[in-house]
Design a protein around this motif. Structure first.
Motif, PDB file in Angstrom:
ATOM      1  N   VAL A 147       0.828  -1.196   0.000  1.00 19.48           N
ATOM      2  CA  VAL A 147       0.000   0.000   0.000  1.00 19.48           C
ATOM      3  C   VAL A 147       0.869   1.254   0.000  1.00 19.48           C
ATOM      4  O   VAL A 147       0.529   2.256  -0.641  1.00 19.48           O
ATOM      5  N   ALA A 148       2.013   1.208   0.673  1.00 17.40           N
ATOM      6  CA  ALA A 148       2.933   2.346   0.620  1.00 17.40           C
ATOM      7  C   ALA A 148       3.357   2.617  -0.819  1.00 17.40           C
ATOM      8  O   ALA A 148       3.454   3.780  -1.242  1.00 17.40           O
ATOM      9  N   ASP A 149       3.579   1.558  -1.582  1.00 18.39           N
ATOM     10  CA  ASP A 149       3.943   1.730  -2.995  1.00 18.39           C
ATOM     11  C   ASP A 149       2.813   2.391  -3.774  1.00 18.39           C
ATOM     12  O   ASP A 149       3.054   3.242  -4.639  1.00 18.39           O
ATOM     13  N   LYS A 150       1.566   1.994  -3.477  1.00 10.92           N
ATOM     14  CA  LYS A 150       0.417   2.619  -4.146  1.00 10.92           C
ATOM     15  C   LYS A 150       0.344   4.114  -3.823  1.00 10.92           C
ATOM     16  O   LYS A 150       0.061   4.945  -4.687  1.00 10.92           O
ATOM     17  N   VAL A 151       0.584   4.450  -2.554  1.00 11.86           N
ATOM     18  CA  VAL A 151       0.508   5.853  -2.143  1.00 11.86           C
ATOM     19  C   VAL A 151       1.594   6.664  -2.840  1.00 11.86           C
ATOM     20  O   VAL A 151       1.343   7.768  -3.340  1.00 11.86           O
ATOM     21  N   LEU A 152       2.809   6.128  -2.890  1.00  6.09           N
ATOM     22  CA  LEU A 152       3.906   6.858  -3.528  1.00  6.09           C
ATOM     23  C   LEU A 152       3.690   6.987  -5.031  1.00  6.09           C
ATOM     24  O   LEU A 152       4.058   8.005  -5.638  1.00  6.09           O
ATOM     25  N   GLN A 153       3.089   5.967  -5.636  1.00  8.07           N
ATOM     26  CA  GLN A 153       2.752   6.087  -7.055  1.00  8.07           C
ATOM     27  C   GLN A 153       1.735   7.210  -7.258  1.00  8.07           C
ATOM     28  O   GLN A 153       1.865   8.028  -8.172  1.00  8.07           O
ATOM     29  N   GLU A 154       0.740   7.272  -6.368  1.00 10.34           N
ATOM     30  CA  GLU A 154      -0.263   8.327  -6.476  1.00 10.34           C
ATOM     31  C   GLU A 154       0.353   9.691  -6.215  1.00 10.34           C
ATOM     32  O   GLU A 154      -0.067  10.707  -6.806  1.00 10.34           O
ATOM     33  N   LEU A 155       1.364   9.743  -5.346  1.00  9.52           N
ATOM     34  CA  LEU A 155       2.061  10.994  -5.091  1.00  9.52           C
ATOM     35  C   LEU A 155       2.664  11.551  -6.378  1.00  9.52           C
ATOM     36  O   LEU A 155       2.608  12.769  -6.614  1.00  9.52           O
ATOM     37  N   THR A 156       3.221  10.691  -7.228  1.00  8.55           N
ATOM     38  CA  THR A 156       3.823  11.172  -8.475  1.00  8.55           C
ATOM     39  C   THR A 156       2.768  11.807  -9.378  1.00  8.55           C
ATOM     40  O   THR A 156       3.046  12.812 -10.045  1.00  8.55           O
ATOM     41  N   TYR A 157       1.570  11.249  -9.401  1.00  6.32           N
ATOM     42  CA  TYR A 157       0.494  11.859 -10.204  1.00  6.32           C
ATOM     43  C   TYR A 157       0.079  13.213  -9.629  1.00  6.32           C
ATOM     44  O   TYR A 157      -0.191  14.166 -10.366  1.00  6.32           O
ATOM     45  N   LEU A 158       0.026  13.305  -8.302  1.00  6.50           N
ATOM     46  CA  LEU A 158      -0.346  14.566  -7.666  1.00  6.50           C
ATOM     47  C   LEU A 158       0.721  15.634  -7.922  1.00  6.50           C
ATOM     48  O   LEU A 158       0.397  16.797  -8.221  1.00  6.50           O
ATOM     49  N   LEU A 159       1.997  15.246  -7.843  1.00 11.30           N
ATOM     50  CA  LEU A 159       3.071  16.196  -8.116  1.00 11.30           C
ATOM     51  C   LEU A 159       3.000  16.698  -9.557  1.00 11.30           C
ATOM     52  O   LEU A 159       3.200  17.887  -9.824  1.00 11.30           O
ATOM     53  N   GLY A 160       2.694  15.784 -10.473  1.00  9.50           N
ATOM     54  CA  GLY A 160       2.549  16.196 -11.863  1.00  9.50           C
ATOM     55  C   GLY A 160       1.417  17.183 -12.044  1.00  9.50           C
ATOM     56  O   GLY A 160       1.524  18.145 -12.827  1.00  9.50           O
ATOM     57  N   GLN A 161       0.327  16.966 -11.320  1.00  9.55           N
ATOM     58  CA  GLN A 161      -0.806  17.887 -11.409  1.00  9.55           C
ATOM     59  C   GLN A 161      -0.426  19.272 -10.877  1.00  9.55           C
ATOM     60  O   GLN A 161      -0.756  20.300 -11.479  1.00  9.55           O
ATOM     61  N   LEU A 162       0.287  19.306  -9.761  1.00 12.42           N
ATOM     62  CA  LEU A 162       0.709  20.591  -9.194  1.00 12.42           C
ATOM     63  C   LEU A 162       1.753  21.273 -10.083  1.00 12.42           C
ATOM     64  O   LEU A 162       1.765  22.500 -10.210  1.00 12.42           O
TER      65      LEU A 162
END
Length: 511
Positions: free
Chosen positions: A142-157
């Motif tokens: 699940v930590a891997d899922k969260v960090l993957q989602e973090l990359t999408y959020l950073l791209g959005q910002l």
């Protein structure tokens, strides 16, 4: 002789009375409280938008355990750490039920996880805990899922732009007190909720959604509307006077929105059905629900209606709480640049610029960990959700009858003057000792306690830490141009939770 016989008879009578009183149950006793008015009860004493603060004020007069009348409904309120902890941890199953709240009775029909009671609640909760553990909650997957989602959020910002090359301000530098002048566009604070929502959806449905996916956009929009409606004065009126509320149709708007959410959830359930044979690999919460319904379920605890109710609870609670908390955390960093600077200094010295955070890093990031805990304490996201006595129950020296609604006032615990040095201030020092080491505090109960403790607590903790640390590794968070940090609005918006108001911030990449 006659006097001796009379004395024996008196002694026998007293012995019989003592035996009878020992066998009979103690008399029910209600705690003290303000005198109720006809029809209104004590509603005239409670502010609609800050009911928890009104109840805390009443506790100063009537004590930590007192009675209020919400209309005609007698309700017991527990205020302060000692009273709340004794009730939630000390009573076991006696305070594990929920009272029948009219709007949630209509929405869930006694099913789901959050507002159910008895056998249905125990079955749903045990199932959910088991499935989340099997999906890796609190572990590496699940930590891997969260960090993957973090990359999408950073791209959005990143798409909002920003001035490059700014280093982190020193926590003692005057630069901390002055906002930078970012070149990029301000982003809406609510955007930060997309990532934790998508992590929840990935666990529930086995897939993440693109941020522009129409289903993702619709689901988040509906959840937002439902949360606002559930916290509205009209719904509070409906819950207190359900007959009047039904006559005035006060419940119709939220039921319409809930039905739209259910349509989406049923579509996602049906899409997973053919790919989830009995005994096959479980890749999501929905997969596990489908398999459970195919197995030995004589009582129908996992029939379609209750399965949808469970998913509905997980969607609503799993997205709103973590999403709102992350928004609060980033808003408070922009409001308190000195605190943000110290977090970024610690992240830079411990993790460096290139390594993403991992859950185990919380142990070596005491200040960052303290800040996140203080955010959750300070915002009091979910001030209270009522419990109900499952049997005659002793609380604070009073014997309450079965079926009594009880409000464990979590706000009063998180702001308890006997437990926190500066309860009304945002102060990460609440969770640090004199040497700067992180300190656990017994009165830190944002997830409640006892048998009804939040089923997603470990997931929420991991998400918040990884997303918060990852965002502050990458950006300075600043007020929009023309607004000072002190002017940022930290007044909660009217909703079911104490979520932040809609506003914008700037994310300036560094270093």
């Amino acid at each position: 002789m006659a006097l001796l016989l009379l004395g024996l008879l008196v002694l026998l009578g007293l012995w019989g009375l003592l035996r009878a009183s020992a066998r009979s149950p103690p008399a029910l006793r209600w705690p003290p409280g303000p005198h109720p008015l006809p029809f209104l009860g004590n509603l005239h004493l409670l502010r609609v938008s800050q009911q928890d603060r009104s109840l805390m004020e009443l506790s100063e007069r009537y004590g930590p355990v007192f009675t209020v009348h919400l209309g005609s409904q007698k309700t017991v309120v527990l205020s302060g750490y000692e009273a709340v902890r004794e009730a939630l941890v000390g009573t076991g199953q006696e305070l594990a039920d929920r009272p029948p709240i009219p709007i949630f009775q209509l929405i869930q029909q006694g099913g789901g996880i959050f507002f159910s009671s008895g056998a249905r609640w125990r079955a749903a909760r045990q199932f959910t805990v088991r499935v989340l553990h099997g999906l890796g909650v609190g572990q590496g997957p699940v930590a891997d899922k969260v960090l993957q989602e973090l990359t999408y959020l950073l791209g959005q910002l990143d798409s909002y732009g920003g001035e490059q090359g700014l280093g982190p301000p020193s926590p003692v530098s005057p630069a901390c007190l002055k906002p930078f002048s970012p070149a990029g566009r301000p982003f809406p604070l609510a955007l930060l909720g997309w990532a934790p929502s998508n992590v929840t959806f990935a666990l529930l449905f086995g897939q993440r959604f693109d941020y522009q996916d129409p289903m993702f956009v619709s689901l988040l929009g509906l959840i937002d509307e439902v949360m606002v409606l559930l916290g509205s004065p009209s719904l509070q009126l409906f819950n207190i006077y359900p007959r009047l509320g039904t006559l005035l149709q006060l419940h119709r708007p939220v039921l319409r929105k809930i039905e739209e959410v259910r349509v989406i959830l049923r579509t996602l359930l049906q899409a997973r059905g053919p790919s989830t044979p009995w005994g096959g690999p479980v890749q999501s919460y929905v997969d596990a629900l489908i398999q459970q319904s195919q197995g030995d379920d004589h009582e129908g605890l996992f029939a379609e209606d209750n399965a949808v109710a469970c998913v509905l609870d997980m969607v609503m609670a799993g997205t709103e709480t973590t999403s709102a908390t992350l928004q609060w955390a980033i808003l408070l960093m922009a409001k308190y640049p000195g605190v943000q600077g110290r977090v970024q200094e610690e992240l830079g010295s411990v993790l460096g610029p290139g390594r993403l955070p991992r859950p185990e890093d919380q142990r070596v990031l005491p200040y960052t960990n303290a800040v996140l805990h203080e955010v959750q304490r300070y915002i009091t996201l979910l001030p209270h959700v009522p419990r109900c006595t499952a049997a005659d129950t002793q609380l604070g020296g009073y014997l309450l009858p079965k079926g009594t609604p009880v409000i464990p006032l979590l706000t009063s615990v998180l702001l308890d003057k006997t437990q926190w040095e500066t309860p009304d201030q945002f102060n990460p020092g609440h969770f640090l000792d004199a040497d700067g080491h992180f300190v656990k505090r017994a009165a830190f109960l944002p997830f409640s306690a006892g048998r009804r403790v939040c089923v997603g607590e470990s997931l929420a903790r991991a998400e918040l830490f990884l997303l918060f640390a990852g965002l502050l590794q990458r950006y300075h968070l600043l007020p929009p141009p023309g607004i000072s940090p002190a002017a940022l609005d930290t007044t909660p918006a009217p909703a079911f939770t104490m979520r932040p108001r809609a506003q914008t911030l700037c994310a300036v990449p560094w270093p």
